[in-house]
Design an enzyme around this catalytic site. Structure first.
Site, mmCIF file in Angstrom:
data_model
loop_
_atom_site.group_PDB
_atom_site.id
_atom_site.type_symbol
_atom_site.label_atom_id
_atom_site.label_comp_id
_atom_site.label_asym_id
_atom_site.label_seq_id
_atom_site.Cartn_x
_atom_site.Cartn_y
_atom_site.Cartn_z
ATOM 1 N N SER A 29 58.575 65.491 92.284
ATOM 2 C CA SER A 29 59.145 66.054 93.518
ATOM 3 C C SER A 29 58.861 67.550 93.628
ATOM 4 O O SER A 29 58.704 68.250 92.628
ATOM 5 C CB SER A 29 60.658 65.841 93.566
ATOM 6 O OG SER A 29 60.981 64.484 93.571
HETATM 7 N N1 SAH Z 1 62.473 62.399 89.776
HETATM 8 C C1 SAH Z 1 61.040 62.292 89.724
HETATM 9 C C2 SAH Z 1 60.473 61.983 91.096
HETATM 10 C C3 SAH Z 1 59.572 60.824 91.024
HETATM 11 S S1 SAH Z 1 59.059 60.117 92.576
HETATM 12 C C4 SAH Z 1 60.406 63.525 89.133
HETATM 13 O O1 SAH Z 1 61.068 64.545 88.992
HETATM 14 O O2 SAH Z 1 59.230 63.469 88.742
HETATM 15 C C5 SAH Z 1 60.127 58.715 92.681
HETATM 16 C C6 SAH Z 1 60.041 57.719 91.580
HETATM 17 O O3 SAH Z 1 60.854 56.589 91.957
HETATM 18 C C7 SAH Z 1 58.660 57.136 91.305
HETATM 19 O O4 SAH Z 1 58.329 57.363 89.955
HETATM 20 C C8 SAH Z 1 58.810 55.638 91.616
HETATM 21 O O5 SAH Z 1 58.035 54.805 90.765
HETATM 22 C C9 SAH Z 1 60.296 55.421 91.403
HETATM 23 N N2 SAH Z 1 60.842 54.226 92.080
HETATM 24 C C10 SAH Z 1 60.476 53.674 93.269
HETATM 25 N N3 SAH Z 1 61.216 52.581 93.543
HETATM 26 C C11 SAH Z 1 62.087 52.432 92.504
HETATM 27 C C12 SAH Z 1 63.107 51.474 92.191
HETATM 28 N N4 SAH Z 1 63.385 50.446 92.997
HETATM 29 N N5 SAH Z 1 63.783 51.625 91.024
HETATM 30 C C13 SAH Z 1 63.522 52.670 90.170
HETATM 31 N N6 SAH Z 1 62.560 53.595 90.417
HETATM 32 C C14 SAH Z 1 61.858 53.485 91.565
#
Ligand code: SAH
Length: 222
Positions: free
Chosen positions: A70
């Site tokens: 993010s």
């Molecule tokens: N907090 C993270 C942001 C990652 S982007 C950081 O700081 O890097 C959002 C993430 O949510 C992705 O890695 C994606 O794979 C995950 N995601 C999407 N759908 C999901 C679900 N149903 N359950 C758990 N994770 C999920």
């Protein structure tokens, strides 16, 4: 703290990070504990070495498996809405790179984090303890939360949810808050859900953001 094989965090990195924090502050974030926590997390550890400059730009960045780390402003914004106090139990949906997870840990939260992409889960599971962060990590579906570890003081969703998952509301303590970007399309509205009683919630809609989608069961493997 010195750890074996720990990547380097030198004055140059710290200077870049300080500038990033000032950029975020200039964009309106004034939550000092959150800004200080972000100052302590070396964001360049979470990106490939070749992308040092991008690590300290206020931008989201690709981390593999079609996902992103993010944007720092977004991390600061979501984290300040949570109002974390030391020792609180926080559930995070979407571990991704583990950057946001680390910021929550720096604020003294006990973090439970779920990731649905095996590749990213495996990577974070190996990587985070090596740089001194020890959240409880789960490979699974964020829509279901973690019933066996509930209730949580706070819940943070870091992917764009088409709706508010009922299980997450159930797993939140009365008096707790969920911060979740809601919207099925390209754009999501940052939403806070306050649990006012066992059956009552109060919903607030804030600014718009763009997140990668929170995928549902039927979309697994896509
Ligand atoms: N907090 C993270 C942001 C990652 S982007 C950081 O700081 O890097 C959002 C993430 O949510 C992705 O890695 C994606 O794979 C995950 N995601 C999407 N759908 C999901 C679900 N149903 N359950 C758990 N994770 C999920």
């Amino acid at each position: 703290m010195t750890m074996k094989n720990m990547p380097e965090d030198n004055f140059k990195h710290q200077g870049m990070r300080k500038k990033l924090i000032e950029t975020i502050r200039a964009k309106g974030i004034d939550d000092e504990p959150v800004l200080e926590a972000m100052m302590r997390v070396p964001r360049h550890f979470f990106l490939d070495k070749a992308f040092l400059n991008q690590a300290y730009d206020d931008q989201a960045f690709k981390i593999g498996a079609g996902q992103t780390i993010s944007q720092p402003y977004t991390v600061a914004y979501q984290t300040s809405l949570l109002g974390i106090k030391k020792g609180e139990k926080v559930l995070e949906i979407g571990t991704g790179s583990g950057y946001q997870t680390s910021v929550l840990l720096e604020l003294g939260a006990k973090v439970f984090t779920i990731e649905r992409q095996k590749e990213l889960f495996d990577k974070a599971k190996k990587f985070l303890p090596g740089i001194g962060y020890a959240p409880k990590m789960f490979y699974g579906d964020g829509y279901k939360g973690l019933p066996s570890f509930a209730p949580f003081d706070k819940i943070l969703v870091t992917c764009g949810a088409p709706f508010i998952p009922a299980d997450l509301v159930t797993q939140l303590k009365v008096g707790g808050i969920i911060v979740i970007p809601v919207g099925a399309g390209e754009i999501q509205t940052m939403t806070t859900i306050l649990k006012t009683s066992e059956t009552g919630i109060e919903k607030h809609e804030l600014k718009n953001f763009r997140f990668v989608p929170m995928l549902e069961d039927k979309a697994w493997g896509k």
